[in-house]
Design an enzyme around this catalytic site. Sequence first.
Site, PDB file in Angstrom:
ATOM      1  N   LYS A 376      93.560  55.125  26.339  1.00 18.96           N
ATOM      2  CA  LYS A 376      92.290  54.466  26.043  1.00 18.96           C
ATOM      3  C   LYS A 376      92.559  53.341  25.060  1.00 18.96           C
ATOM      4  O   LYS A 376      93.197  53.550  24.011  1.00 18.96           O
ATOM      5  CB  LYS A 376      91.304  55.468  25.432  1.00 18.96           C
ATOM      6  CG  LYS A 376      90.085  54.825  24.767  1.00 18.96           C
ATOM      7  CD  LYS A 376      89.315  55.823  23.922  1.00 18.96           C
ATOM      8  CE  LYS A 376      88.273  55.136  23.050  1.00 18.96           C
ATOM      9  NZ  LYS A 376      87.509  56.068  22.199  1.00 18.96           N
ATOM     10  N   TRP A 476      83.824  56.624  29.372  1.00 17.54           N
ATOM     11  CA  TRP A 476      82.422  56.901  29.039  1.00 17.54           C
ATOM     12  C   TRP A 476      82.123  56.691  27.555  1.00 17.54           C
ATOM     13  O   TRP A 476      81.204  57.298  27.007  1.00 17.54           O
ATOM     14  CB  TRP A 476      82.028  58.318  29.476  1.00 17.54           C
ATOM     15  CG  TRP A 476      82.341  58.588  30.900  1.00 17.54           C
ATOM     16  CD1 TRP A 476      81.722  58.069  32.011  1.00 17.54           C
ATOM     17  CD2 TRP A 476      83.376  59.441  31.416  1.00 17.54           C
ATOM     18  NE1 TRP A 476      82.307  58.536  33.167  1.00 17.54           N
ATOM     19  CE2 TRP A 476      83.336  59.373  32.834  1.00 17.54           C
ATOM     20  CE3 TRP A 476      84.344  60.228  30.815  1.00 17.54           C
ATOM     21  CZ2 TRP A 476      84.204  60.073  33.636  1.00 17.54           C
ATOM     22  CZ3 TRP A 476      85.220  60.925  31.635  1.00 17.54           C
ATOM     23  CH2 TRP A 476      85.147  60.856  33.015  1.00 17.54           C
ATOM     24  N   HIS A 477      82.863  55.811  26.909  1.00 10.43           N
ATOM     25  CA  HIS A 477      82.629  55.533  25.491  1.00 10.43           C
ATOM     26  C   HIS A 477      81.988  54.162  25.293  1.00 10.43           C
ATOM     27  O   HIS A 477      82.235  53.495  24.299  1.00 10.43           O
ATOM     28  CB  HIS A 477      83.949  55.616  24.712  1.00 10.43           C
ATOM     29  CG  HIS A 477      84.571  56.979  24.722  1.00 10.43           C
ATOM     30  ND1 HIS A 477      85.849  57.229  24.237  1.00 10.43           N
ATOM     31  CD2 HIS A 477      84.096  58.180  25.163  1.00 10.43           C
ATOM     32  CE1 HIS A 477      86.127  58.515  24.387  1.00 10.43           C
ATOM     33  NE2 HIS A 477      85.072  59.112  24.936  1.00 10.43           N
ATOM     34  N   TYR A 478      81.170  53.737  26.236  1.00 10.77           N
ATOM     35  CA  TYR A 478      80.550  52.413  26.119  1.00 10.77           C
ATOM     36  C   TYR A 478      79.538  52.400  24.978  1.00 10.77           C
ATOM     37  O   TYR A 478      78.963  53.426  24.606  1.00 10.77           O
ATOM     38  CB  TYR A 478      79.906  52.002  27.443  1.00 10.77           C
ATOM     39  CG  TYR A 478      78.976  53.013  28.069  1.00 10.77           C
ATOM     40  CD1 TYR A 478      77.642  53.070  27.719  1.00 10.77           C
ATOM     41  CD2 TYR A 478      79.433  53.911  29.049  1.00 10.77           C
ATOM     42  CE1 TYR A 478      76.781  53.984  28.300  1.00 10.77           C
ATOM     43  CE2 TYR A 478      78.590  54.830  29.636  1.00 10.77           C
ATOM     44  CZ  TYR A 478      77.261  54.861  29.258  1.00 10.77           C
ATOM     45  OH  TYR A 478      76.417  55.780  29.818  1.00 10.77           O
TER      46      TYR A 478
END
Length: 573
Positions: A376, A476-478
Amino acid sequence: DATVAPPVVYFDYIIIGGGTAGCPLAATLSQNATVLVLERGGSPYRDFNITNVGNFGSTISDTSPHSASQIFISEDGVYNTRARVLGGGSAINAGFYSHAEPEFVRDAGWDEDLVRRSYDWVESKVAFEPQVKQWQSAVRDALVEIGVLPYNGFTYNHVDGTKIGGTIFDDQGHRHTAADLLEYANPLTVKVYLHATVSRILFTRRQWPKPRAYGVVFEDALGIRKRAFLRPNPQNEVILTAGALGSPQLMMLSGIGPALHLKSHGIHVVLDQPNVGQGMADNPMNLLYVPSPVPVEISLIQVVGIPSNQNTYIETASGLSFAYSWAQGFARDYVTFFNQSGKPSSLTAETMARAIDTVHAYAANTSLKGGVILEKVRGPLSSGDLKLRSRSPRDNPAVTFNYFKDPQDLRGCVEGMRSIINLINAPSFARLRYAHLPVQALVDLMLNLPVNLRPRHVSSSISLEQFCIDTVMTIWHYHGGCQVGKVVDQDYRVVGVDGLRVIDGSTFLKSPGTNPQATVMMLGRYMGTRILQGRPPVNWRRLQGRFPASWRRRPWLSHIPRKNMQGGEKIKP
């Protein structure tokens, strides 16, 4: 359920979104105020896919109309999802629990002692030390072997090196979501309505120098429109905790946003605020799927590598059901995206079929197990924007993240992929991979899986830069869309209006640490505590009486329907 809600209700605080921040915020505020939580989704406690660790893939790829996971596809052609359930993202994510880096806390200007106490408050209810088994321990040992040092053991803290982080899954594999934090709430002063979709926030200018939020309009599952109003006190507020998509979307639907864009949708402009919807960022994720000659445990994120000299994090998950259901869910929704966006894709039907055949081939071999090793990118530096597609709050907005627009993000991905390759080739990991299967074969496998809708290039099999661009996914860390210093101030009040705050990941300038959920839950508790510090103790006798006549004469009541106030209205706990 919101279907049992009366047509009009009154509370001190109206929280829009019972998610990762909304639940701890509501629990905290309820200690000295009446609180209404409006959650568009259902309960996480009735869905075995949500509560059981082994069904993570099934939950995240469920595309049914009322599922906890509402899929969307960014304009970049990357599959993504947003939560639609009480507990928010903590009900559908991989469960990793880890604090923000100390610099993040300092840059935010937070009180470090209150941050620590807020983390402790959250952890006493929902965080656990994971049971590390063979796949996770092999990745841990390989990270140390390739130089991601020191080894820090188990810790919630963000520290350079290799560590075992926390999890919201207990030792029985049962998920504990942010909704569990509502157990801290005062049951006499909090009300949670499920399947309550807020369509807009109400503002008034009467007797106020600038627009002031005084209530919301919401619909229940039957489409019946209802209203919630703030009780008469200038300290009372509407608080948006609808997440990085929901909060900027609802701001625009309520008339706060870029004026030209709002007018193009026929929305009355309350405040021309061009920064709403800007700064949308999503941390790029790239990975390799590694088949294993031996059965491995089903595990989600537990071990993380935090290299001190790289712009990336290394994480892992194992178990075939994870990768299989993930790929299957991607494939099912290809047609959905094409129909919604009208955009062509380089993934032809033949390519899709070949990729699905590959996945089926792995699934058919019951002896074949494995996992994913991912990287990431920190930050990231690249960002895009969010725009409305329609005036319906149920529709996904159009979101562009501009993955790898900043060259530093791409360099981080390349560094991370090199670390993954070194990890797979490390002696500590040898027993969990096929010796005859080179890394190049794993790269080619990823290029043939329908992980996104982006074009594939011939050079992506030999160029890590192109591989990163072609196979980018979300973790999914927007975040972003209502950022601090641009849309909200340091106290998370929306600049330019009164009576409205935004307290969630949409305010972040970057993603905190290796996973944001611990910090988002902490922020709900932190800000709830800060808000109550400036509020006088509640008069419990007044809660069981009537509105004083003097309240009905105050200017902030002039916009509330008088028929509901005549003679005083009973306040029901």
